[in-house]
Design a protein around this motif. Structure first.
Motif, short mmCIF file in Angstrom:
data_model
loop_
_atom_site.label_atom_id
_atom_site.label_comp_id
_atom_site.label_asym_id
_atom_site.label_seq_id
_atom_site.Cartn_x
_atom_site.Cartn_y
_atom_site.Cartn_z
N VAL A 133 0.88 -1.17 0.00
CA VAL A 133 0.00 0.00 0.00
C VAL A 133 0.91 1.22 0.00
CG1 VAL A 133 -1.89 1.13 1.18
CG2 VAL A 133 -1.68 -1.33 1.26
N SER A 134 1.40 1.55 -1.16
CA SER A 134 2.39 2.60 -1.21
C SER A 134 1.84 3.88 -1.81
CB SER A 134 3.59 2.14 -2.04
OG SER A 134 3.14 1.72 -3.29
N ASP A 135 0.81 3.75 -2.62
CA ASP A 135 0.28 4.95 -3.27
C ASP A 135 -0.25 5.91 -2.21
OD1 ASP A 135 0.68 3.25 -5.26
OD2 ASP A 135 -1.39 3.12 -5.94
N HIS A 144 -0.70 9.41 9.25
CA HIS A 144 -2.14 9.69 9.19
C HIS A 144 -2.74 8.93 8.03
CE1 HIS A 144 -1.37 13.02 11.89
NE2 HIS A 144 -0.40 13.40 11.08
N VAL A 145 -3.76 8.18 8.31
CA VAL A 145 -4.47 7.46 7.25
C VAL A 145 -5.89 8.00 7.20
CG1 VAL A 145 -4.98 5.19 6.27
CG2 VAL A 145 -3.12 5.42 7.93
N THR A 146 -6.31 8.43 6.03
CA THR A 146 -7.62 9.08 5.92
C THR A 146 -8.52 8.32 4.95
OG1 THR A 146 -6.53 11.19 6.27
CG2 THR A 146 -8.75 11.29 5.36
N GLU A 153 -0.76 -4.69 7.16
CA GLU A 153 0.45 -4.99 7.93
C GLU A 153 1.35 -3.79 7.73
OE1 GLU A 153 3.91 -8.31 8.41
OE2 GLU A 153 2.30 -8.64 6.99
N LEU A 154 1.55 -3.04 8.79
CA LEU A 154 2.24 -1.76 8.65
C LEU A 154 3.72 -1.97 8.36
CD1 LEU A 154 0.50 0.00 11.66
CD2 LEU A 154 0.00 0.34 9.23
N LYS A 155 4.27 -1.06 7.62
CA LYS A 155 5.69 -1.16 7.25
C LYS A 155 6.57 -1.09 8.49
CE LYS A 155 9.18 -0.74 4.27
NZ LYS A 155 10.20 -1.53 4.95
N GLU A 156 6.22 -0.20 9.39
CA GLU A 156 7.00 -0.04 10.62
C GLU A 156 6.07 -0.14 11.80
OE1 GLU A 156 10.21 0.31 10.37
OE2 GLU A 156 10.42 0.87 8.25
N GLN A 157 6.67 -0.27 12.96
CA GLN A 157 5.88 -0.42 14.19
C GLN A 157 5.30 0.95 14.62
OE1 GLN A 157 8.29 -1.99 17.27
NE2 GLN A 157 6.56 -2.62 18.54
N VAL A 158 4.11 0.91 15.17
CA VAL A 158 3.53 2.13 15.74
C VAL A 158 3.21 1.89 17.21
CG1 VAL A 158 2.54 2.98 13.58
CG2 VAL A 158 1.18 1.48 15.04
N ILE A 173 6.68 3.05 2.52
CA ILE A 173 5.31 2.68 2.15
C ILE A 173 4.50 2.57 3.45
CG2 ILE A 173 5.86 1.41 0.02
CD1 ILE A 173 5.58 -1.17 1.73
N LEU A 174 3.20 2.54 3.33
CA LEU A 174 2.37 2.37 4.53
C LEU A 174 2.44 0.94 5.04
CD1 LEU A 174 0.25 3.43 6.51
CD2 LEU A 174 -1.50 2.94 4.80
N GLY A 175 2.43 -0.01 4.11
CA GLY A 175 2.50 -1.41 4.53
C GLY A 175 1.96 -2.30 3.45
N SER A 176 1.61 -3.52 3.86
CA SER A 176 1.07 -4.50 2.90
C SER A 176 -0.38 -4.80 3.24
CB SER A 176 1.85 -5.80 2.98
OG SER A 176 3.22 -5.54 2.89
N ALA A 177 -1.13 -5.05 2.20
CA ALA A 177 -2.54 -5.36 2.42
C ALA A 177 -2.70 -6.82 2.81
CB ALA A 177 -3.32 -5.09 1.13
N MET A 178 -3.44 -7.06 3.88
CA MET A 178 -3.75 -8.44 4.24
C MET A 178 -4.86 -8.94 3.31
SD MET A 178 -3.58 -7.62 8.24
CE MET A 178 -4.58 -8.91 8.89
N GLN A 179 -5.05 -10.25 3.30
CA GLN A 179 -6.00 -10.76 2.31
C GLN A 179 -7.41 -10.23 2.52
OE1 GLN A 179 -6.52 -15.02 1.81
NE2 GLN A 179 -6.59 -14.65 -0.37
#
Ligand code: NAD
Length: 594
Positions: free
Chosen positions: A232-234, A255-257, A297-302, A332-338
């Protein structure tokens, strides 16, 4: 407090560069199964030790997920317009839920087929269709319900409709939220199979509730892995044809909107949480008829605390996640789970449960308290007006869920709704002497935990905009779904409200003093009619139960433009509906909480 069962299968396959590892976890809490997928990409020459450590990590994840992915779904309550209705019968003495729990623990053979689980064909199942010998199949498993019939809250006749059959569809329509796996565990005969002969000696796997962890390290090629690997990079990602997700970052936060094309998202529409030590962001967006799943699944830990704000200018919702490592720029924000982007009809959507803390308990009457619960800081859920959540607890090792409407803690305070900030929840709960669940809740102390589900409901506050007058018919705790509606009508609109409140005794009347205060404060717009069915000698007010003449009087005052809301014991609601029909009230202008 939450009991869960997990079935996990781990598969891996090779590309020319990587070993792709996929973990599929199936978690069952209550009646429904939740699925979770996780994946890792390993170098092709990955050492065995790494694989073992990954397995341990996944295993740990499974135990974590057990407390985060419960699921029990639901139509416990329906509007008058909804198709399915649930009815309760009076059970014979000695047949309460507690009595059933005792029987299941007594060592009595409720299966009637010995200790080994069987494979049961449909043909064999069909033979067990009599009250003295009834088997029922639910979600692939067969239960001997002969002894359970008399304990069934819907009555023996209702249960017998499914006897000798696969009753999964009937069950799903009427009460998907009931944890039958747990309730009927002692009656489990075996698994429903298509053609295998009855009484096979083959070892069978237990249904998901039975604390079995079957781990299948298969080498089969996984086929549908590509979805897992979408980054989820866009900065502007279309989550569905309706919902758009964007994200940006500062040194400290991400921030995710979410926003919608052409329409708005309210603060109620997103329910979400952070888990797996700040690596997974999960949630759902509630659209009109569907629920859109979010799983990243976030790229980094929050950090674990989540903060959600609603922007009323562009009607978007923004989630702020605090970076664990400040100043680290995320590529990137992370990867999309299924599950990400999947859309599920609202009626089929599984609940998730959050282990929540009891903050305070305040007596309202001799048997009813106001409970203040707080969701974990990693969760956000604002419950819409008139909606309920399920509380879930293990009673005698049986997992039980009960629905409770969210209320405001103070009817007289104009700002009460602000306290329902996405983390704090208030419920009014009456403790019944013979109530297996409510006596458990009654014994909770401040700081204790209880699982609270994501919300459900069918009431729409927008319905009110069509009416100038609202008539509320409430029996006992049937007042609770009215609380926020009443608060809204009086404090946030100019509507006129008549409340007809039917109770047994004066001691049973919820918030009698606050209601009197409101009557004075909103004199001319709010009136109450208290009616007692078991009044003491000192009671000078109205006596009896709901009556045609009461309704006629109150409707006369509304000049036809009235929305009637009904909630109380089922016979009360049915009686009210009969009278309203006799009086010619259009069924579209009636909403029942049942
Ligand atoms: P209760 O037994 O104290 O009864 C309250 C009043 O209801 C009685 O005084 C009487 O006037 C009326 N009533 C009861 N039985 C009746 C009958 N057979 N015919 C006509 N009127 C009758 O009520 P309670 O113990 O507080 O129970 C409230 C009920 O409301 C529960 O069944 C609960 O499940 C339901 N409830 C539903 C929701 C919802 O959202 N669906 C929310 C809260 C409560």
């Amino acid at each position: 407090m939450v009991s869960a069962a997990c079935i996990c299968s781990i598969t891996y396959f090779k590309t020319n560069k990587f070993l792709i590892w996929i973990c599929h976890i199936q978690i069952t809490i209550a009646t429904e199964v939740s699925l979770f997928y996780d994946h890792r990409i390993l170098p092709l020459n990955c050492p065995a030790a790494k694989v073992i450590s990954l397995y341990k990590k996944q295993h740990h994840l499974i135990s974590k997920m057990s407390s985060l992915f419960p699921a029990a779904n639901s139509p416990q309550r329906h509007s008058a317009q909804a198709a399915t209705k649930r009815s309760k019968v009076s059970l014979q003495p000695g047949h309460s839920l507690m009595d059933w729990i005792r029987l299941t623990k007594s060592g009595v053979d409720l299966r009637g087929t010995g200790p080994r689980l069987l494979e049961v064909t449909l043909e064999e199942l069909n033979k067990h269709n009599k009250p003295e010998d009834s088997w029922i199949a639910l979600k692939g498993y067969v239960y001997n319900v002969t002894r359970y019939c008399n304990y069934h809250p819907g009555g023996q006749a209702e249960l017998m409709k499914g006897a000798g059959k696969d009753a999964t569809n009937i069950f799903n329509k009427v009460h998907r939220w009931v944890n039958f796996e747990s309730m009927l565990q002692a009656c489990l005969v075996g698994r429903l199979v298509e053609n295998t002969s009855f009484s096979s000696k083959k070892q069978l796997s237990l249904p998901p509730h039975s604390n079995t962890l079957s781990l299948n390290l298969a080498s089969d090629l996984a086929t549908s892995s590509t979805q897992l690997l979408v980054n989820v990079s866009d900065s502007n990602t279309e989550v569905s044809d309706k919902v758009i997700m964007t994200w940006n970052q500062s040194n400290t936060d991400v921030h995710v909107t979410w926003s919608m094309n052409g329409t708005s998202l309210s603060k109620y529409d997103l329910v979400c949480n952070i888990h797996d030590a700040g690596r997974l962001f999960q949630g759902e967006i509630y659209l009109e008829n569907e629920v859109l799943m979010i799983g990243l699944e976030l790229k980094e830990q929050v950090k674990k605390e989540i903060s959600v704000t609603h922007n009323s200018l562009n009607n978007s919702i923004m989630v702020t996640l605090e970076k664990f490592a400040a100043d680290k720029k995320w590529s990137i924000l992370g990867s999309a789970m299924q599950s990400h982007c999947q859309s599920i009809p609202r009626s089929l959507h599984n609940h998730r449960y959050y282990l929540s803390h009891l903050i305070s308990k305040t007596a309202i009457t001799h048997d009813t308290c106001l409970y203040h619960f707080k969701l974990p800081d990693s969760c956000y859920m604002c419950v819409p007006v008139g909606y309920h959540v399920y509380l879930q607890a293990d009673i005698g090792e049986i997992c039980i869920s009960r629905p409770y409407t969210i209320v405001v803690p103070d009817l007289c305070n104009v700002n009460s709704e602000l306290l329902l900030d996405g983390r704090n929840l208030f419920m009014m709960i009456k403790a019944y002497n013979d109530g297996a669940f409510t006596s458990n809740v009654k014994n909770l102390r401040e700081g204790d935990t209880l699982s609270i589900s994501t919300y459900e409901g069918t009431f729409s506050i927008s319905m009110l905009s069509l009416y100038q007058n609202v008539l509320m018919l409430c029996g006992g705790t049937g007042f609770t779904p009215m609380i926020r509606i009443l608060h809204y009508c009086l404090h946030k609109s100019k509507k006129t409200v008549q409340l007809a409140f039917y109770n047994k005794t004066v001691e049973d009347i919820l918030w009698m003093d606050k209601l009197s205060t409101l009557c004075m404060q909103f004199s001319g717009r709010f009136s109450i009619r208290h009616v007692l069915s078991q009044p003491g000698k000192e009671w000078n007010g109205e006596k009896g139960r709901i009556a045609l003449a009461h309704l006629q009087d109150m409707l006369n005052a509304c000049q036809d433009n009235v929305l009637v809301l009904v909630c109380g014991p089922m016979p009360f609601t049915e009686q009210a509906l009969r009278y309203l029909s006799e009086l010619g009230v259009n069924s579209n202008s009636i909403f029942t909480f049942t």
